[in-house]
Design a protein around this motif. Sequence first.
Motif, mmCIF file in Angstrom:
data_model
loop_
_atom_site.group_PDB
_atom_site.id
_atom_site.type_symbol
_atom_site.label_atom_id
_atom_site.label_comp_id
_atom_site.label_asym_id
_atom_site.label_seq_id
_atom_site.Cartn_x
_atom_site.Cartn_y
_atom_site.Cartn_z
ATOM 1 N N MET A 43 31.184 -2.701 1.135
ATOM 2 C CA MET A 43 30.152 -1.905 0.516
ATOM 3 C C MET A 43 30.143 -0.524 1.161
ATOM 4 O O MET A 43 30.480 -0.378 2.333
ATOM 5 C CB MET A 43 28.784 -2.567 0.712
ATOM 6 N N GLU A 44 29.728 0.462 0.387
ATOM 7 C CA GLU A 44 29.605 1.822 0.895
ATOM 8 C C GLU A 44 28.151 2.265 0.825
ATOM 9 O O GLU A 44 27.406 1.854 -0.072
ATOM 10 C CB GLU A 44 30.490 2.778 0.096
ATOM 11 N N ALA A 45 27.764 3.101 1.777
ATOM 12 C CA ALA A 45 26.420 3.677 1.797
ATOM 13 C C ALA A 45 26.533 5.122 2.264
ATOM 14 O O ALA A 45 27.341 5.443 3.136
ATOM 15 C CB ALA A 45 25.506 2.894 2.725
ATOM 16 N N THR A 46 25.720 5.978 1.659
ATOM 17 C CA THR A 46 25.691 7.387 2.040
ATOM 18 C C THR A 46 24.309 7.701 2.581
ATOM 19 O O THR A 46 23.293 7.409 1.934
ATOM 20 C CB THR A 46 26.013 8.291 0.833
ATOM 21 N N PHE A 47 24.294 8.300 3.764
ATOM 22 C CA PHE A 47 23.055 8.621 4.469
ATOM 23 C C PHE A 47 22.917 10.133 4.520
ATOM 24 O O PHE A 47 23.717 10.810 5.154
ATOM 25 C CB PHE A 47 23.123 8.046 5.887
ATOM 26 N N PHE A 48 21.914 10.653 3.820
ATOM 27 C CA PHE A 48 21.625 12.084 3.795
ATOM 28 C C PHE A 48 20.560 12.352 4.854
ATOM 29 O O PHE A 48 19.491 11.731 4.806
ATOM 30 C CB PHE A 48 21.096 12.488 2.418
ATOM 31 N N PHE A 49 20.823 13.284 5.767
ATOM 32 C CA PHE A 49 19.917 13.445 6.902
ATOM 33 C C PHE A 49 19.761 14.901 7.326
ATOM 34 O O PHE A 49 20.624 15.729 7.101
ATOM 35 C CB PHE A 49 20.413 12.622 8.091
ATOM 36 N N ASP A 50 18.613 15.153 7.947
ATOM 37 C CA ASP A 50 18.388 16.410 8.653
ATOM 38 C C ASP A 50 18.296 16.055 10.125
ATOM 39 O O ASP A 50 17.449 15.233 10.522
ATOM 40 C CB ASP A 50 17.102 17.091 8.189
ATOM 41 N N ALA A 95 25.435 -1.529 9.592
ATOM 42 C CA ALA A 95 26.765 -1.287 9.024
ATOM 43 C C ALA A 95 27.822 -2.131 9.724
ATOM 44 O O ALA A 95 28.713 -2.687 9.067
ATOM 45 C CB ALA A 95 27.113 0.196 9.109
ATOM 46 N N ALA A 96 27.715 -2.247 11.036
ATOM 47 C CA ALA A 96 28.680 -3.046 11.789
ATOM 48 C C ALA A 96 28.561 -4.533 11.437
ATOM 49 O O ALA A 96 29.563 -5.251 11.373
ATOM 50 C CB ALA A 96 28.473 -2.838 13.284
ATOM 51 N N GLY A 104 15.203 -5.110 16.169
ATOM 52 C CA GLY A 104 16.224 -6.029 16.642
ATOM 53 C C GLY A 104 17.096 -6.502 15.494
ATOM 54 O O GLY A 104 16.817 -6.247 14.309
ATOM 55 N N ARG A 105 18.150 -7.214 15.818
ATOM 56 C CA ARG A 105 19.172 -7.603 14.847
ATOM 57 C C ARG A 105 18.611 -8.300 13.620
ATOM 58 O O ARG A 105 18.891 -7.909 12.485
ATOM 59 C CB ARG A 105 20.212 -8.490 15.525
ATOM 60 N N GLU A 106 17.839 -9.359 13.806
ATOM 61 C CA GLU A 106 17.358 -10.127 12.657
ATOM 62 C C GLU A 106 16.469 -9.293 11.750
ATOM 63 O O GLU A 106 16.615 -9.325 10.518
ATOM 64 C CB GLU A 106 16.626 -11.385 13.132
ATOM 65 N N GLU A 107 15.547 -8.544 12.340
ATOM 66 C CA GLU A 107 14.676 -7.701 11.531
ATOM 67 C C GLU A 107 15.474 -6.581 10.857
ATOM 68 O O GLU A 107 15.235 -6.242 9.696
ATOM 69 C CB GLU A 107 13.551 -7.105 12.378
ATOM 70 N N ALA A 108 16.446 -6.028 11.575
ATOM 71 C CA ALA A 108 17.275 -4.961 11.005
ATOM 72 C C ALA A 108 18.012 -5.446 9.771
ATOM 73 O O ALA A 108 18.049 -4.765 8.743
ATOM 74 C CB ALA A 108 18.260 -4.446 12.049
ATOM 75 N N LEU A 109 18.600 -6.629 9.852
ATOM 76 C CA LEU A 109 19.335 -7.181 8.714
ATOM 77 C C LEU A 109 18.394 -7.527 7.559
ATOM 78 O O LEU A 109 18.737 -7.329 6.389
ATOM 79 C CB LEU A 109 20.154 -8.399 9.145
ATOM 80 N N ALA A 110 17.208 -8.027 7.871
ATOM 81 C CA ALA A 110 16.229 -8.339 6.823
ATOM 82 C C ALA A 110 15.797 -7.062 6.097
ATOM 83 O O ALA A 110 15.686 -7.053 4.859
ATOM 84 C CB ALA A 110 15.015 -9.051 7.425
ATOM 85 N N ILE A 111 15.578 -5.996 6.847
ATOM 86 C CA ILE A 111 15.217 -4.718 6.219
ATOM 87 C C ILE A 111 16.369 -4.241 5.330
ATOM 88 O O ILE A 111 16.152 -3.779 4.209
ATOM 89 C CB ILE A 111 14.854 -3.657 7.283
ATOM 90 N N TRP A 112 17.595 -4.361 5.813
ATOM 91 C CA TRP A 112 18.763 -3.951 5.024
ATOM 92 C C TRP A 112 18.813 -4.703 3.697
ATOM 93 O O TRP A 112 18.983 -4.103 2.640
ATOM 94 C CB TRP A 112 20.046 -4.174 5.814
ATOM 95 N N GLU A 113 18.693 -6.019 3.754
ATOM 96 C CA GLU A 113 18.762 -6.823 2.529
ATOM 97 C C GLU A 113 17.649 -6.419 1.562
ATOM 98 O O GLU A 113 17.877 -6.322 0.356
ATOM 99 C CB GLU A 113 18.686 -8.320 2.861
ATOM 100 N N ALA A 114 16.459 -6.162 2.085
ATOM 101 C CA ALA A 114 15.340 -5.743 1.233
ATOM 102 C C ALA A 114 15.601 -4.379 0.616
ATOM 103 O O ALA A 114 15.376 -4.178 -0.584
ATOM 104 C CB ALA A 114 14.044 -5.737 2.042
ATOM 105 N N VAL A 115 16.065 -3.441 1.421
ATOM 106 C CA VAL A 115 16.327 -2.083 0.920
ATOM 107 C C VAL A 115 17.412 -2.102 -0.148
ATOM 108 O O VAL A 115 17.269 -1.473 -1.204
ATOM 109 C CB VAL A 115 16.695 -1.123 2.079
ATOM 110 N N VAL A 116 18.489 -2.814 0.093
ATOM 111 C CA VAL A 116 19.575 -2.875 -0.888
ATOM 112 C C VAL A 116 19.077 -3.510 -2.182
ATOM 113 O O VAL A 116 19.338 -3.004 -3.278
ATOM 114 C CB VAL A 116 20.806 -3.623 -0.328
ATOM 115 N N GLY A 117 18.339 -4.597 -2.070
ATOM 116 C CA GLY A 117 17.811 -5.250 -3.263
ATOM 117 C C GLY A 117 16.896 -4.337 -4.060
ATOM 118 O O GLY A 117 17.010 -4.237 -5.292
ATOM 119 N N LEU A 118 16.001 -3.646 -3.385
ATOM 120 C CA LEU A 118 15.089 -2.733 -4.079
ATOM 121 C C LEU A 118 15.835 -1.531 -4.651
ATOM 122 O O LEU A 118 15.545 -1.087 -5.762
ATOM 123 C CB LEU A 118 13.982 -2.276 -3.136
#
Length: 192
Positions: free
Chosen positions: A1-8, A25-26, A164-178
Amino acid sequence: MEATFFFDPACPFTWRTSRWLIGVAAERDVALHWRAFSLSILNGDNVPEQYKPMMAASSRALRLVEALRADHRDETVGAFYTELGNRTFEAGVPISDDLVVAAAEAAGVADPKTVLDDESWDEAVRESHELAFGSAGPDIGSPVLMVEGAGRGVHGPIIDRVPGREEALAIWEAVVGLARSETFFELKRGRA
């Protein structure tokens, strides 16, 4: 999967989100692409005087981000942002021109001042900013995240600490789904 992060690079919330994203990402084999989102463009002349030097330094840093991206050097952009964030947010020091140069050199960029001083990169920064803003806006700021398979980007996620790892991955799955949902457009709560 690819993701683009736009940042200041001047935004502390964006810094924390980037650290979360690098960890995720890792774990999820996500290829990260880094792009410019300019708070200077977003805010125009509506910036308090004490923040103007930081916004100028950030604008110069974004020139380098887009120059490296144009040269297909995403890993170098990521290393540059890590070096800059460690020198600013982790050290409790505001972004400055000197710190931008030092971070670029530490990330392996040869002669970074050439690009940092090159105003011709400002158009690429504006185009990147407009892409992110058009994808996730209006009423957004830095960061914007675009994920493969989503028709639009999202602002954030805005986090107050790197989870932490578990919460980070849960947030990722939620963000991608939304982000991939065609009916979803906003989820927000006030900062505590």
